[in-house]
Design a protein around this motif. Sequence first.
Motif, PDB file in Angstrom:
ATOM      1  N   THR A 118      -5.477   9.957  24.283  1.00  0.00           N
ATOM      2  CA  THR A 118      -5.028  10.173  22.823  1.00  0.00           C
ATOM      3  C   THR A 118      -5.029   9.213  22.069  1.00  0.00           C
ATOM      4  N   THR A 119      -5.503   9.615  20.931  1.00  0.00           N
ATOM      5  CA  THR A 119      -5.531   8.140  19.759  1.00  0.00           C
ATOM      6  C   THR A 119      -3.932   7.896  19.331  1.00  0.00           C
ATOM      7  N   VAL A 120      -4.103   7.079  18.491  1.00  0.00           N
ATOM      8  CA  VAL A 120      -2.804   6.393  17.822  1.00  0.00           C
ATOM      9  C   VAL A 120      -2.564   7.422  16.540  1.00  0.00           C
ATOM     10  N   ALA A 121      -3.721   8.207  16.073  1.00  0.00           N
ATOM     11  CA  ALA A 121      -3.666   9.112  14.832  1.00  0.00           C
ATOM     12  C   ALA A 121      -2.828  10.220  15.524  1.00  0.00           C
ATOM     13  N   GLN A 122      -3.483  10.772  16.779  1.00  0.00           N
ATOM     14  CA  GLN A 122      -2.978  11.958  17.228  1.00  0.00           C
ATOM     15  C   GLN A 122      -1.484  11.902  17.488  1.00  0.00           C
ATOM     16  N   ALA A 123      -1.120  10.510  18.011  1.00  0.00           N
ATOM     17  CA  ALA A 123       0.375  10.446  18.505  1.00  0.00           C
ATOM     18  C   ALA A 123       1.217  10.668  17.203  1.00  0.00           C
ATOM     19  N   ILE A 124       0.816   9.887  16.301  1.00  0.00           N
ATOM     20  CA  ILE A 124       1.690   9.823  15.026  1.00  0.00           C
ATOM     21  C   ILE A 124       1.781  11.215  14.398  1.00  0.00           C
ATOM     22  N   ALA A 125       0.446  11.872  14.505  1.00  0.00           N
ATOM     23  CA  ALA A 125       0.507  13.532  13.957  1.00  0.00           C
ATOM     24  C   ALA A 125       1.453  14.319  14.660  1.00  0.00           C
ATOM     25  N   SER A 126       1.386  14.151  16.039  1.00  0.00           N
ATOM     26  CA  SER A 126       2.266  14.755  16.920  1.00  0.00           C
ATOM     27  C   SER A 126       3.656  14.485  16.752  1.00  0.00           C
ATOM     28  N   GLY A 127       4.109  13.357  16.785  1.00  0.00           N
ATOM     29  CA  GLY A 127       5.381  12.951  16.296  1.00  0.00           C
ATOM     30  C   GLY A 127       5.985  13.553  15.067  1.00  0.00           C
ATOM     31  N   ASN A 128       5.179  13.465  13.907  1.00  0.00           N
ATOM     32  CA  ASN A 128       5.473  13.840  12.704  1.00  0.00           C
ATOM     33  C   ASN A 128       5.623  15.218  12.799  1.00  0.00           C
ATOM     34  N   LYS A 129       4.798  16.169  13.425  1.00  0.00           N
ATOM     35  CA  LYS A 129       4.879  17.781  13.401  1.00  0.00           C
ATOM     36  C   LYS A 129       6.352  17.998  14.371  1.00  0.00           C
ATOM     37  N   ARG A 130       6.526  17.300  15.448  1.00  0.00           N
ATOM     38  CA  ARG A 130       7.841  17.573  16.018  1.00  0.00           C
ATOM     39  C   ARG A 130       9.013  16.968  15.332  1.00  0.00           C
ATOM     40  N   LYS A 131       8.974  16.124  14.441  1.00  0.00           N
ATOM     41  CA  LYS A 131      10.150  15.792  13.759  1.00  0.00           C
ATOM     42  C   LYS A 131      10.390  16.723  12.653  1.00  0.00           C
ATOM     43  N   SER A 132       9.303  17.219  11.850  1.00  0.00           N
ATOM     44  CA  SER A 132       9.571  18.265  10.784  1.00  0.00           C
ATOM     45  C   SER A 132       9.947  19.619  11.363  1.00  0.00           C
ATOM     46  N   SER A 133       9.561  20.084  12.451  1.00  0.00           N
ATOM     47  CA  SER A 133      10.062  21.403  13.192  1.00  0.00           C
ATOM     48  C   SER A 133      11.459  21.152  13.708  1.00  0.00           C
ATOM     49  N   HIS A 134      11.867  19.822  13.769  1.00  0.00           N
ATOM     50  CA  HIS A 134      13.144  19.555  14.221  1.00  0.00           C
ATOM     51  C   HIS A 134      13.202  20.237  15.976  1.00  0.00           C
ATOM     52  N   ASP A 135      11.658  20.104  16.381  1.00  0.00           N
ATOM     53  CA  ASP A 135      11.704  20.533  17.936  1.00  0.00           C
ATOM     54  C   ASP A 135      12.172  19.263  18.911  1.00  0.00           C
ATOM     55  N   ASP A 136      11.463  18.210  18.558  1.00  0.00           N
ATOM     56  CA  ASP A 136      12.032  16.908  19.363  1.00  0.00           C
ATOM     57  C   ASP A 136      11.709  15.655  18.499  1.00  0.00           C
ATOM     58  N   GLN A 137      12.461  14.863  18.404  1.00  0.00           N
ATOM     59  CA  GLN A 137      12.364  13.711  17.412  1.00  0.00           C
ATOM     60  C   GLN A 137      12.142  12.427  18.404  1.00  0.00           C
ATOM     61  N   THR A 138      12.239  12.585  19.726  1.00  0.00           N
ATOM     62  CA  THR A 138      12.226  11.313  20.665  1.00  0.00           C
ATOM     63  C   THR A 138      10.891  10.787  20.379  1.00  0.00           C
ATOM     64  N   LEU A 139       9.645  11.109  20.079  1.00  0.00           N
ATOM     65  CA  LEU A 139       8.308  10.621  20.131  1.00  0.00           C
ATOM     66  C   LEU A 139       8.444   9.849  18.693  1.00  0.00           C
ATOM     67  N   TRP A 140       8.963  10.573  17.731  1.00  0.00           N
ATOM     68  CA  TRP A 140       8.729   9.976  16.251  1.00  0.00           C
ATOM     69  C   TRP A 140       9.791   8.703  16.427  1.00  0.00           C
ATOM     70  N   GLU A 141      10.833   8.721  16.952  1.00  0.00           N
ATOM     71  CA  GLU A 141      11.837   7.701  17.123  1.00  0.00           C
ATOM     72  C   GLU A 141      11.122   6.630  17.756  1.00  0.00           C
ATOM     73  N   ALA A 142      10.339   6.607  18.721  1.00  0.00           N
ATOM     74  CA  ALA A 142       9.811   5.657  19.554  1.00  0.00           C
ATOM     75  C   ALA A 142       8.828   5.093  18.848  1.00  0.00           C
ATOM     76  N   LEU A 143       7.815   5.690  17.981  1.00  0.00           N
ATOM     77  CA  LEU A 143       7.109   5.287  17.248  1.00  0.00           C
ATOM     78  C   LEU A 143       7.489   4.437  16.115  1.00  0.00           C
ATOM     79  N   GLU A 144       8.430   5.127  15.400  1.00  0.00           N
ATOM     80  CA  GLU A 144       9.207   4.471  14.248  1.00  0.00           C
ATOM     81  C   GLU A 144       9.741   3.059  14.628  1.00  0.00           C
ATOM     82  N   GLU A 145      10.584   3.005  15.907  1.00  0.00           N
ATOM     83  CA  GLU A 145      10.944   1.466  16.436  1.00  0.00           C
ATOM     84  C   GLU A 145       9.812   0.624  16.379  1.00  0.00           C
TER      85      GLU A 145
END
Length: 899
Positions: free
Chosen positions: A823-850
Motif C-alpha cells: 500500500t502507498t501512503v496516498a492509498q492509506a490516506i484515501a482509505s482513511g478519508n473514505k472510512r471517516k466520511s462514511s462514518h464506518d471506522d475512523q481509527t485509520l484516519w485518527e492514527a494518520l492524523e496523529e
Amino acid sequence: MINSLFTAESPSCLSKQFIRINPDGSLEKKSGGQLAEGTVQRIELASMAEFADMLTKLKPCHALAYGLPAHDKARIVPQGRLAHAPKGDLPVIARVRDNFTFPAGPGILMLDYDPPKSGDAPLTPDQLLEVLTESCIPLASAPMVACHSASSHIWHGDKQLIDQRGLRVYVLVADARDIPRAGKVLFRRLWMAGHGRIELSTAGTMLVRGPVDDSVWQPERLDFAGGALCLAPLEQRRPAPRVLNNDAPPLDTRTALPDLDLSEEELFKKLVGDAKKAISGAAAEAQTKWVESRVETILAKEGRHEATDPDRAEKLRETLKQACTRHVLYGDFELLCQDGKTVTVGEVLDNPTKWHNKRFSDPLEPEYGGHDKRIAYMNLRAGGRPYLFSHAHGGQRFTLNRARKELKIVAGERVGIVNSVLELMRLDGGIFERGGELVRVGQDGEIVPLGLNGVHYVLDGLARWMKYYKTGETWVPADAPKNIAEGVIASRGSWGLPKLTAVVTAPIMELPSGRIIDMDGHDEKSGLLLMVPAEKRWPTIPEKPRRDLVSEALATLYKPFALFPFCTPVDKGVFLSALLTALVRPVFETAPGFAFTASTAGSGKTLLARCMSILAGQPTPSVMAGAGDDQEMRKRLLALGRSGVPVIVLDNLTGTVESDALCAWLTNETFSDRVLGVSEQVAVPTRVLTLLTGNNITLKGDLCRRVLNCRIDPGIEAPWRRGFDLDPAEHCRTHRMEMVMAGLTVLRAGMAHGKAPADRLASFETWSDTVRRAVLYVRDLKLMEGIEDPALAIDAAYDEDPETTKLRSLLTVWSGVFSDEPTTVAQAIASGNKRKSSHDDQTLWEALEEIAGTRGEINPRILGRWIERNKGRIVDGLRFDPAGSRKGLKYWKVREKSV
C-alpha cells in the motif's frame, strides 16, 4: 544541649589572643591559639541563658567545641604524640575529626563574624542579627546568644585600646548533625542577599568572604570563647552576652535553611565569579606589591640591594611572581619548615625521601595562622608532579619545579624554539592534550582549555625569555613572542604531551579490567588525573569480595537513600546503577544517562541528582535548563565537555523530552563541534555523568534507550515537608570516600562472581558488562530487597514514548485494514478519508492524523518521511517493511516479526 569544654594546661597554650604592653609602650598582640595538652569534657546545659552564663565564667585557658568526644572526659594530646602519651586515669585522644561528632539532638550552631578588611566600620550586634534574619527569617525567633569576640574591648585604665572586633552568634538548633550543611546554606543565602564580598590576602589571593565565616562548622574545631590573655595593666571589658528567645524551641535548620536548588547554586557561582572579575585588577596590584616587598626583604637578608645586584633582584622577582600568580615554586624559593629552619625547593626535590610528607608554613604567607608551621604538607610522590599543599585560606596546591630554563629569541629559529618549548611543556607535567586542545588543570580540578592566549601566557611561566639589545650589546628579559605560541598550537600531532581523559578526586576502578587507580597524579594508561591526598592510605579491596563484605558495602553505599520511595524494583535497580555509575563514569567511553522523575514537586529528584554529583566529585553540579533548542544544547554540551565537569544536570524538565544533540552526546566517545567565536573544531570526551530531573517527564524517540528513567513517589500531598534524621547530601559529602570504596567493592564483586548479561545494551556494552552486571549480581543473590534489571526501564520508556504509541496504533490499524497488501501512503490516506466520511471506522484516519495531520488534512510528505524513519522497528510483533515501488510510488507492508 551538650558541648565540649577544653582546658589547657596553661592559658598561653590556648588563648586565641595574647596581649601585652611592651617596655617601649607599644601594644603587642599575638593571635592563633594552640592546644598543646590538656583535657576535654562534656558539659550539659538546659538553656541558652545557662550557656550565656557559662560564657561569662570561661577563662583564657578554656575553649569550646560543639562536637562531642566518645568519652565524658579525656586527656588531649597532639596527634603526633598520641602513640607515646603516658597512660593514666583518663582516655587519651587527639583533637581530630575521627574523635568528635555532632550529637543527634539539640546543639549549637556558632556563627563567627569578622569585620571586613576594607576599613568599613564593623557591624554592631543588632546589625549582624538583621543581616542574618534577612537571609533566614526563622532565625529571628530562634534561641540565640550574641556576644563579642575574644579580641574585643581591651582597656588600659580609662583608655580603650581595642574596641569591638568580631562577633559571635550562637543558635540553638534541633539537630546538631545538620550544622555543617545548614551553615554552608546560610553562607550562600547571605551572598544571594547581597552580603558577600571578595577579600584579598597579603599575596593577592582572592578569598570568598561573607558576614559569617564558612569554615568553622567542624565538630572538633575550637571556639576561643574564654577571651584574651591580657597582661597587667591591660584588662578586657567585654559586654555581657545577650540572650534572645530563650524559651523558644530549637531552630529546625532543615526547614529554615533548605538546600539551594540547582538554579540557585548556579546563581551563587555566578555572583562569586562576577565579584572576582570585578576585583581582578586590585588582585594584580596586590600581587605586585607583595612581590616587591618580598624582593626587598630577601635582598636585605642576603646583604644585597637591587641597585648593586639587579640580576639577583630580577630573578627573585620572577620566582615570586610565578609563586603568587601561577602557584609554582621554583628551585630557589625558600620554605619555612616546621622546625623553624628554611630550605629551598631545589633542596627538597634533591632529597624526596627526607622531605616527603613533611610540614611547612604557608609559602606565600609564613605568618598565616599565627606562624603555623604545620599548615602545609609536602607531597613528593605525586605521579611526577610534586607539590606543596597549604590549608591556608581554604587550601591551595603549589607545584614544585627546579628552575626556569632560559630561551633566547633569535630570528629564523622559530621551529627550534617551538621544539624547545614543547620539551619544557613535557617536563612541566602540568599541561595536557585533550580533544585536540592543549589544557591545564585548575586548583579545583577544572579543565581549562588554553587556546592561543592561554598558551602565550603559559610560555611566560615556562621559560625565562631573553632578547638581544643591540644598543647595549647584551641580552635582556622579554615577554614570550606570540608567534611561538602560534607555532606550538600549529604543531598539533607533535605535542607529545600526556593525554588527559578526565580529572577524578577519589580512587576509581578501571573497567572491565578491575584495576584500582588510587595513586595521586596522572595515570598514563587510562589518561585519568587523580587529585587525591597523597598521604591517604586506602583500604584494600579484595579481587573476589566475599558475600558478607559485599553486604556491608551495600549498606554503606545505600545508607543515605534508604528512605527514598522508589516506585518499582526496576526504579530501584536504575538508581543503584546510577549510584555505581557516578563513582566510575570517567572510565567508560559511553554510558547511559539517568532521569529522576516524580509526579509531585519536592519529591527528592533534585536531591538525588545533587547526591550523585557529590559522589562523582562535583559538590555543585553544572546545570542546563531545558532541552528545547537543540543548537543551544550542542553549544552548552561542548562548553561543559571542554571544561571537564564530571556531572551535567538537565533540571526541572517538563513534558516530553527529546534532543538529537543529547542522543549523540550519550552514545559517542567524543562530541565534536566548532568552538564558539573561532573556527576551531574540537572533539571532547563525553565521559560525564548526565542526569535529568523533572515532574512526569516522558522520554521520546532514541532517548528512550539512552536514558534510564527512575521514578519516585512519596505518596503524600506535600512531600517537601518531610523531615529526615539523616541529610542525604551532607552524608554523601562527609562520607564520600568510604561510599566510593564501598561502590568499588560492589563492582569488583559483580565482575568476579556475577554473570554477564546475555543481552548487552547497544552503545553501552562495557557499562552493561560491568555496572549492570553488578546490579544483577546483587539481585540474584538477594543482597538488596526489591531490585530489578535497570535495562527494563528501556522497555517502560518505549511503552510511554509518544512516538512508540503512534507507531503501535498505525501498525495495528494498517495491518487490520490492508492485511499484507502492498500500500502507498496516498492509498492509506484515501482509505482513511473514505472510512471517516462514511462514518464506518475512523481509527485509520485518527492514527494518520496523529502523525501527519495539518489543518484537518493528512500531509503525505510528513507521513511518508515518518514511516521511512520508523521502518523495520518492531512494536508488538509488527513492523513496516518496504514492498517495492512502481511509477515512483513507494509501497509498504506491515509484517509480523517472524516474516
